[in-house]
Design a protein around this motif. Structure first.
Motif, PDB file in Angstrom:
ATOM      1  N   ALA A 164      -1.043  -1.039   8.805  1.00 23.19           N
ATOM      2  CA  ALA A 164       0.195  -1.660   8.318  1.00 23.19           C
ATOM      3  C   ALA A 164       0.108  -1.934   6.824  1.00 23.19           C
ATOM      4  CB  ALA A 164       0.467  -2.952   9.088  1.00 23.19           C
ATOM      5  N   VAL A 165      -1.020  -2.448   6.374  1.00 23.74           N
ATOM      6  CA  VAL A 165      -1.215  -2.741   4.948  1.00 23.74           C
ATOM      7  C   VAL A 165      -1.101  -1.452   4.125  1.00 23.74           C
ATOM      8  CG1 VAL A 165      -2.867  -3.522   3.217  1.00 23.74           C
ATOM      9  CG2 VAL A 165      -2.609  -4.807   5.341  1.00 23.74           C
ATOM     10  N   THR A 166      -1.719  -0.381   4.606  1.00 22.67           N
ATOM     11  CA  THR A 166      -1.664   0.904   3.897  1.00 22.67           C
ATOM     12  C   THR A 166      -0.233   1.428   3.810  1.00 22.67           C
ATOM     13  OG1 THR A 166      -3.904   1.482   4.606  1.00 22.67           O
ATOM     14  CG2 THR A 166      -2.483   3.292   3.909  1.00 22.67           C
ATOM     15  N   LEU A 167       0.505   1.323   4.905  1.00 20.87           N
ATOM     16  CA  LEU A 167       1.881   1.832   4.930  1.00 20.87           C
ATOM     17  C   LEU A 167       2.798   1.048   3.987  1.00 20.87           C
ATOM     18  CD1 LEU A 167       2.241   2.498   8.758  1.00 20.87           C
ATOM     19  CD2 LEU A 167       2.097   4.209   6.934  1.00 20.87           C
ATOM     20  N   VAL A 168       2.447  -0.220   3.743  1.00 16.35           N
ATOM     21  CA  VAL A 168       3.219  -1.021   2.787  1.00 16.35           C
ATOM     22  C   VAL A 168       2.793  -0.715   1.362  1.00 16.35           C
ATOM     23  CG1 VAL A 168       3.562  -3.374   1.923  1.00 16.35           C
ATOM     24  CG2 VAL A 168       3.833  -2.888   4.356  1.00 16.35           C
ATOM     25  N   ARG A 169       1.490  -0.747   1.103  1.00 15.83           N
ATOM     26  CA  ARG A 169       0.999  -0.597  -0.272  1.00 15.83           C
ATOM     27  C   ARG A 169       1.139   0.819  -0.812  1.00 15.83           C
ATOM     28  NH1 ARG A 169      -4.527  -4.245   0.214  1.00 15.83           N
ATOM     29  NH2 ARG A 169      -3.509  -6.275   0.133  1.00 15.83           N
ATOM     30  N   GLU A 170       0.896   1.811   0.030  1.00 14.77           N
ATOM     31  CA  GLU A 170       0.890   3.191  -0.454  1.00 14.77           C
ATOM     32  C   GLU A 170       2.184   3.942  -0.151  1.00 14.77           C
ATOM     33  OE1 GLU A 170      -2.616   5.214   0.889  1.00 14.77           O
ATOM     34  OE2 GLU A 170      -3.951   3.613   0.185  1.00 14.77           O
ATOM     35  N   ASN A 171       2.784   3.671   1.006  1.00 15.30           N
ATOM     36  CA  ASN A 171       3.978   4.412   1.410  1.00 15.30           C
ATOM     37  C   ASN A 171       5.277   3.639   1.227  1.00 15.30           C
ATOM     38  OD1 ASN A 171       1.549   5.202   3.366  1.00 15.30           O
ATOM     39  ND2 ASN A 171       2.810   7.014   3.087  1.00 15.30           N
ATOM     40  N   ARG A 172       5.149   2.330   0.980  1.00 13.66           N
ATOM     41  CA  ARG A 172       6.332   1.473   0.740  1.00 13.66           C
ATOM     42  C   ARG A 172       7.350   1.543   1.876  1.00 13.66           C
ATOM     43  NH1 ARG A 172       5.000  -1.941  -2.860  1.00 13.66           N
ATOM     44  NH2 ARG A 172       7.152  -2.218  -3.571  1.00 13.66           N
ATOM     45  N   LEU A 173       6.875   1.725   3.114  1.00 14.62           N
ATOM     46  CA  LEU A 173       7.792   1.889   4.242  1.00 14.62           C
ATOM     47  C   LEU A 173       8.610   0.627   4.524  1.00 14.62           C
ATOM     48  CD1 LEU A 173       5.860   4.064   6.869  1.00 14.62           C
ATOM     49  CD2 LEU A 173       7.624   4.736   5.256  1.00 14.62           C
ATOM     50  N   HIS A 174       8.095  -0.524   4.103  1.00  5.37           N
ATOM     51  CA  HIS A 174       8.848  -1.762   4.343  1.00  5.37           C
ATOM     52  C   HIS A 174      10.168  -1.773   3.586  1.00  5.37           C
ATOM     53  CE1 HIS A 174       6.704  -2.416   0.640  1.00  5.37           C
ATOM     54  NE2 HIS A 174       7.280  -3.586   0.424  1.00  5.37           N
ATOM     55  N   GLN A 175      10.272  -0.966   2.527  1.00  6.74           N
ATOM     56  CA  GLN A 175      11.515  -0.933   1.756  1.00  6.74           C
ATOM     57  C   GLN A 175      12.631  -0.226   2.531  1.00  6.74           C
ATOM     58  OE1 GLN A 175      11.971  -2.692  -0.754  1.00  6.74           O
ATOM     59  NE2 GLN A 175       9.892  -3.166  -1.439  1.00  6.74           N
TER      60      GLN A 175
END
Length: 202
Positions: A164-175
Motif C-alpha cells: 500500500a505504501v509503495t502504491l501511494v509513494r511511487e504510483n500515486r494511486l490514492h489520487q
C-alpha cells in the motif's frame, strides 16, 4: 471466536482514503460475508472526508452503500475511520453510531480506526474495535496483538501494508480514489467501486 480477514482491495481502499486526506477525518464502511466463524472483508466503500455528525449526507451514503453491497451479494459488516490527528485512535461518537446501526443487521460487526503513526510502515495501520453490546465499543484486547501471527484479525497477505505504501509513494494511486463527498462534487467519480485506483483493475 470470530476471525476477520481483510482482502487486498479492502485494505488498499481504506489506506488510499486516509492517504488522500491526511489532515482530515475520513470514514467509510466495510463489505463482506461470514462463513462459520470467519468474516471476510472483501471491499471498502468510502463515505466522507469532512463530517461532524450523523448528517443527512452520511445517511444517504450509508443507504447507497448498503444497496450496492446487496447487489453484489455482500453485507455491511463494519466501519472504518481516521482522525485528522495522527495520535488520535479513539472511535468517535459518529463512528459508534454508524457501526451500531451496522451491528443491528450484522451481529459480528467490527470497527477499524486507522493508526496514523503506522500508515507509512510495514505494519497494518488498523486498530480493531469490538462490542459485546450495541452501546459499548472498545479496542480489541485478545490474547494476541491484532494482525500478529495467530491473531483473530488478519490481512489477506502479510506484505499488504508495504504494498500500500509503495502504491501511494511511487504510483500515486490514492489520487485516483474518490469518496461520496467527491462524488457529490463530480458525479463521474465511481465512489462505490473505485476500480481505477486498484492495481489489478482491468
Amino acid at each position: 471466536m470470530t476471525s476477520y480477514t481483510l482482502s487486498e482491495p479492502a485494505y488498499l481502499k481504506l489506506f488510499f482514503h486516509a492517504a488522500k486526506h491526511p489532515h482530515k477525518p475520513v470514514n467509510g464502511v466495510l463489505l463482506g460475508k461470514k462463513a462459520g466463524n470467519a468474516v471476510v472483508i472483501e471491499d471498502t466503500i468510502p463515505l466522507l472526508h469532512h463530517w461532524t455528525s450523523l448528517s443527512p449526507m452520511m445517511e444517504i451514503g450509508l443507504d447507497l452503500a448498503a444497496q450496492y453491497a446487496e447487489s453484489v451479494g455482500l453485507k455491511l459488516v463494519g466501519y472504518y475511520q481516521a482522525s485528522d490527528r495522527l495520535n488520535d485512535t479513539s472511535l468517535v461518537p459518529v463512528g459508534e453510531k454508524v457501526v451500531g446501526k451496522i451491528k443491528a443487521g450484522f451481529s459480528d460487526a467490527v470497527a477499524f480506526v486507522i493508526d496514523g503513526d503506522k500508515l507509512g510502515t510495514d505494519e497494518a495501520a488498523l486498530i480493531p474495535y469490538v462490542s459485546s453490546s450495541s452501546a459499548s465499543w472498545r479496542p480489541y484486547a485478545g490474547d494476541t496483538i491484532p494482525f500478529a501471527k495467530d491473531s483473530s484479525f488478519r490481512l489477506a497477505s502479510e506484505d499488504l501494508p508495504r504494498r500500500a505504501v509503495t502504491l501511494v509513494r511511487e504510483n500515486r494511486l490514492h489520487q485516483k480514489f474518490g469518496d461520496f463527498d467527491d462524488h457529490l462534487e463530480d458525479v463521474a467519480i465511481d465512489w462505490l467501486r473505485n476500480k481505477t485506483c486498484l492495481p489489478t483493475a482491468s
